[in-house]
Design an enzyme around this catalytic site. Structure first.
Site, PDB file in Angstrom:
ATOM      1  CD  GLU A  53      -1.356  -2.281   2.278  1.00 17.18           C
ATOM      2  OE1 GLU A  53      -0.077  -2.571   2.001  1.00 17.18           O
ATOM      3  OE2 GLU A  53      -2.097  -2.950   2.993  1.00 17.18           O
ATOM      4  CG  ASP A 201      16.851 -38.051 -12.612  1.00 21.66           C
ATOM      5  OD1 ASP A 201      17.064 -39.187 -13.237  1.00 21.66           O
ATOM      6  OD2 ASP A 201      15.740 -37.643 -12.262  1.00 21.66           O
ATOM      7  CD  GLU A 266      11.479 -29.827  -8.853  1.00 19.61           C
ATOM      8  OE1 GLU A 266      12.358 -30.405  -9.584  1.00 19.61           O
ATOM      9  OE2 GLU A 266      11.362 -28.711  -8.454  1.00 19.61           O
ATOM     10  CB  ALA A 272       5.665 -38.749  -5.123  1.00 21.16           C
TER      11      ALA A 272
END
Ligand code: NAP
Length: 333
Positions: A53, A201, A266, A272
């Site tokens: 603001e 990876d 990731e 996961a």
């Protein structure tokens, strides 16, 4: 410009500063002059700097008097590192304030009531869903729960595979999709993978610009698992900091990251699955490529569902084409 259009502009401002304002929220603000023209825009500056603001009011100057302030979050009403925004709004002489989302923080709340007491016309809830599900999503989650907001991001073939049968997964999705991931990494506070992804990876897990250079801001890199990773692993290079957490318990990971707001998971299918079983994922981002891989490596392992009646239910909150791929954004159903 009407209030909704001004709020969309405020949302754009907020998106630009995501990741740079913690512990403050990434807020955008627009000052409309008495004719409804944009007189100033602003976004939260890094901690210690002015709130949105105040930035927008400074840009608007005298045109703020009699105008309307349009702000993503209810203006704050307390002395933190900076004085209350309501004081600045009243001093500037705005006659109206519109905001999207009430401040859930009891210390900072009360801004709307103070403004009303000062004779300012207050409108709450303008585009509240777009703001609460957009730039303020992670910050609001942190305020409400005390825990970081966790997004599971993965790339998948259209048949739900996250790697080919030999384990190779670079690259499933297009350059455009990967550039989007790098933009998200650059605003995240931490990126989490399991040791399995590091072994297969050897990712650097940095946020990079389209030309390959490192982005200005790098998230903390986090490796989870009991096995020791090689000192030569790229995730341990000097491009950012790295935390290795020797656990298999997702709750311990969340605890170790409790000072963070926006966490990207990731990891591969194992991690996961563990996070989904533990119920600690708040959003899923699936980058789906128009390719078929078949084979045994699915995007996620066991999520604790044995029959269709017990499927984890999510709903799409956004679907965006990215180059030849599609980005599916899901939130708990
Ligand atoms: N497409 C994509 O988006 C994507 C993303 C990442 C990886 N991948 C692919 O996924 C494959 C690697 O898969 P991954 O599943 O091995 O990787 P991961 O999920 O990143 O790592 C798995 C490792 O995490 C550790 N871990 C931590 N918490 C655990 C828990 N609760 N339960 C079990 N293990 C836990 C275990 O290691 P410890 O034995 O050390 O405890 C486990 O072996 C590679 O082919 C890679 O290319 C694809």
């Amino acid at each position: 410009m009407n209030l909704e259009a001004a709020m969309r502009l405020a949302v754009q401002q907020a998106e630009k500063v995501k990741g740079t304002t913690y512990p403050n929220p990434p807020v955008g603000a627009v000052i409309l002059d008495r004719d409804g023209e944009v007189a100033g825009v602003g976004a939260t500056e890094p901690p210690g700097g002015p709130h949105a603001e105040v930035v927008a009011l400074r840009r608007a100057g005298e045109r703020a008097a009699g105008g309307t302030a349009v702000v993503a979050l209810e203006p704050c009403n307390h002395y933190g590192r900076t004085p209350p925004c309501v004081d600045a709004l009243v001093a500037a002489g705005v006659s109206a304030v519109a905001y999207a989302v009430a401040d859930p923080n009891p210390i900072a709340a009360g801004g709307a009531a103070r403004l009303a007491e000062e004779g300012v016309a207050v409108t709450a809830g303008v585009l509240s869903d777009a703001v609460a599900g957009g730039p303020l999503r992670e910050w609001l989650h942190k305020q409400r729960t005390g825990s970081p907001h966790v997004t599971w991001k993965f790339a998948t073939s259209v048949d739900g595979r996250s790697a080919a049968a030999d384990g190779s997964s670079q690259w499933i999705t297009s350059e455009a999709a990967r550039a989007d991931v790098h933009r998200r990494r650059a605003v995240a506070d931490a990126i989490v993978v399991g040791t399995g992804t590091v072994f297969v990876d050897d990712p650097a897990l940095t946020a990079r610009l389209p030309d390959g250079a490192l982005a200005d801001r790098q998230p903390l890199r986090v490796v989870v698992g009991e096995r020791e990773i090689s000192q030569e692993a790229r995730v341990l290079n000097d491009d950012s900091r790295t935390m290795v957490i020797r656990t298999r318990d997702p709750h311990e990971v969340i605890k170790a990251l409790s000072d963070r707001t926006d966490v990207l998971l990731e990891g591969g299918p194992t991690l996961a699955g563990a996070f989904l079983r533990a119920g600690v994922i708040n959003r899923i981002l699936a980058y789906v490529a128009p390719i078929l891989l078949g084979g045994p490596i699915t995007a996620v392992d066991d999520v604790g569902v044995l029959s269709i009646a017990h499927a984890q239910r999510w709903r799409f909150d956004q679907i965006d084409p990215i180059g030849p791929d599609v980005l599916l954004s899901l939130i708990p159903g």
